[in-house]
Design a protein around this motif. Structure first.
Motif, short mmCIF file in Angstrom:
data_model
loop_
_atom_site.label_atom_id
_atom_site.label_comp_id
_atom_site.label_asym_id
_atom_site.label_seq_id
_atom_site.Cartn_x
_atom_site.Cartn_y
_atom_site.Cartn_z
N VAL A 147 0.84 -1.21 0.00
CA VAL A 147 0.00 0.00 0.00
C VAL A 147 0.87 1.25 0.00
N THR A 148 1.91 1.26 0.82
CA THR A 148 2.82 2.41 0.90
C THR A 148 3.45 2.69 -0.46
N ALA A 149 3.90 1.64 -1.14
CA ALA A 149 4.53 1.82 -2.46
C ALA A 149 3.49 2.19 -3.52
N PHE A 150 2.34 1.53 -3.52
CA PHE A 150 1.31 1.75 -4.55
C PHE A 150 0.82 3.19 -4.55
N TYR A 151 0.64 3.76 -3.35
CA TYR A 151 0.14 5.13 -3.24
C TYR A 151 1.26 6.16 -3.07
N GLY A 152 2.51 5.71 -3.03
CA GLY A 152 3.63 6.63 -2.86
C GLY A 152 3.54 7.39 -1.55
N LEU A 153 3.17 6.71 -0.48
CA LEU A 153 2.89 7.38 0.78
C LEU A 153 4.12 7.95 1.47
N GLU A 154 5.29 7.52 1.07
CA GLU A 154 6.50 8.09 1.67
C GLU A 154 6.66 9.56 1.29
N GLN A 155 6.05 9.97 0.15
CA GLN A 155 6.17 11.36 -0.31
C GLN A 155 4.86 12.14 -0.24
N LYS A 156 3.79 11.54 0.23
CA LYS A 156 2.50 12.22 0.24
C LYS A 156 1.95 12.34 1.66
N PRO A 157 1.28 13.45 1.94
CA PRO A 157 0.60 13.53 3.24
C PRO A 157 -0.54 12.52 3.28
N HIS A 158 -0.66 11.86 4.40
CA HIS A 158 -1.71 10.86 4.56
C HIS A 158 -1.96 10.62 6.05
N GLN A 159 -3.05 9.97 6.33
CA GLN A 159 -3.41 9.59 7.69
C GLN A 159 -3.37 8.08 7.75
N TRP A 160 -2.61 7.53 8.69
CA TRP A 160 -2.51 6.07 8.85
C TRP A 160 -3.05 5.73 10.23
N HIS A 161 -4.13 4.98 10.25
CA HIS A 161 -4.74 4.58 11.52
C HIS A 161 -4.62 3.06 11.65
N SER A 162 -4.09 2.61 12.78
CA SER A 162 -3.94 1.18 13.03
C SER A 162 -4.93 0.73 14.10
N PHE A 163 -5.80 -0.20 13.72
CA PHE A 163 -6.71 -0.79 14.70
C PHE A 163 -5.98 -1.78 15.60
N TYR A 164 -4.72 -2.07 15.30
CA TYR A 164 -3.92 -2.89 16.21
C TYR A 164 -3.57 -2.08 17.45
N LYS A 165 -3.59 -0.75 17.33
CA LYS A 165 -3.25 0.12 18.46
C LYS A 165 -4.49 0.79 19.06
N GLU A 166 -5.47 1.12 18.24
CA GLU A 166 -6.68 1.81 18.68
C GLU A 166 -7.91 1.01 18.26
N LYS A 167 -8.89 0.91 19.15
CA LYS A 167 -10.09 0.12 18.85
C LYS A 167 -11.18 0.89 18.14
N GLU A 168 -11.15 2.23 18.24
CA GLU A 168 -12.22 3.05 17.69
C GLU A 168 -11.84 3.59 16.31
N ALA A 169 -12.86 3.80 15.49
CA ALA A 169 -12.65 4.39 14.16
C ALA A 169 -12.31 5.87 14.33
#
Length: 141
Positions: free
Chosen positions: A16-38
Motif C-alpha cells: 500500500v505504501t509503495a502503490f500510493y507513494g505514501l513516503e512522499q504524500k501527506p496521509h493519515q494512517w490509523h492502526s486498529f492494532y493500536k486503537e479500537k475506535e474508528a
C-alpha cells in the motif's frame, strides 16, 4: 474505497505504501492494532489498517456476530461516502483450522462477512500474498 487483504505478514502495508507513494504524500494512517475506535478522517488519503481487529472490537460489545456485522456496515457506509481515498487493510483470518473457542469462531464468521461487505462496497480489491498483489476487483468511473 480500496480494500487490500491477504495473510498476516505478507507485505500488505509495504505494498500500500509503495502503490500510493505514501513516503512522499501527506496521509493519515490509523492502526486498529493500536486503537479500537474508528478515527475521524482528516487527510486526502486515509489508510485504516487491521480492520479485522476493529471487527473483533465490535464483536466484543455486541450480542451476536450478526449485530457486529450491522455495526460494521454502518461504519463502512460512512467511509464509503467520504470524499477522499480510503484504503482498508485487513488480514484474512478465515482460512485454516476452525477455532474451538466459540468467541473465536464468531470472530472468524464476522470477519468473513464484513470482508465480503467491504469487497462489495469497494471500487478496488487487491490480495497481497508474499509481497505480490493481485487485483480481484477494479471498477472504473
Amino acid at each position: 474505497m480500496h480494500f487490500v487483504t491477504g495473510g498476516a505478514f505478507n507485505g500488505k502495508k509495504k505494498w500500500v505504501t509503495a502503490f500510493y507513494g505514501l513516503e512522499q504524500k501527506p496521509h493519515q494512517w490509523h492502526s486498529f492494532y493500536k486503537e479500537k475506535e474508528a478515527p475521524e478522517l482528516r487527510e486526502e488519503i486515509v489508510v485504516l489498517e487491521g480492520i479485522e481487529r476493529y471487527i473483533r472490537a465490535l464483536l466484543e460489545r455486541s450480542e451476536t456476530p450478526e449485530e457486529a456485522r450491522l455495526l460494521f456496515r454502518k461504519q463502512l457506509e460512512k467511509w464509503q461516502k467520504e470524499d477522499r481515498i480510503v484504503i482498508l487493510i485487513g488480514t484474512d483470518i478465515t482460512k485454516g483450522i476452525v477455532p474451538m473457542n466459540a468467541f473465536d469462531r464468531f470472530f472468524r464468521d464476522a470477519a468473513g462477512w464484513c470482508f465480503q461487505d467491504t469487497a462489495a462496497a469497494s471500487r478496488r480489491v487487491d490480495t497481497v500474498w508474499y509481497g505480490i498483489a493481485e487485483t480481484i476487483k477494479e471498477e472504473t468511473e
